[in-house]
Design a protein around this motif. Structure first.
Motif, short mmCIF file in Angstrom:
data_model
loop_
_atom_site.label_atom_id
_atom_site.label_comp_id
_atom_site.label_asym_id
_atom_site.label_seq_id
_atom_site.Cartn_x
_atom_site.Cartn_y
_atom_site.Cartn_z
N CYS A 96 41.68 29.04 37.08
CA CYS A 96 41.52 29.37 38.49
C CYS A 96 42.67 28.78 39.32
N PHE A 112 38.10 25.46 37.21
CA PHE A 112 37.51 26.49 36.35
C PHE A 112 38.54 27.03 35.37
N HIS A 159 33.61 34.72 38.74
CA HIS A 159 33.82 33.37 39.26
C HIS A 159 34.40 33.44 40.68
N GLN A 195 32.08 31.80 43.48
CA GLN A 195 32.49 30.47 43.91
C GLN A 195 33.44 30.46 45.09
#
Length: 55
Positions: A7, A16, A33, A37
């Motif tokens: 990430c 991540f 994700h 998030q």
């Protein structure tokens, strides 16, 4: 051969990391994700540019 997406490589302050043998699975997990998030919708082509070899 396994690949990964981090990430942080997308410019986020986030730890991540996802690894998989399937690039399609990597893209799907990274997009989920981002949505869950970071509330960010990413284009599949942009996510694929983040893929790199694992390890």
């Amino acid at each position: 051969m396994a690949h990964r997406i981090e990430c942080a490589d997308a410019g986020m302050d986030c730890a991540f990391v996802v690894e998989s043998e399937s690039d399609d699975e990597l893209v799907e997990l990274a997009k989920l994700h981002g949505q869950r998030q970071h509330h960010v919708e990413m284009d599949e082509a942009d996510v694929r540019e983040l893929i790199k070899p694992a390890g």
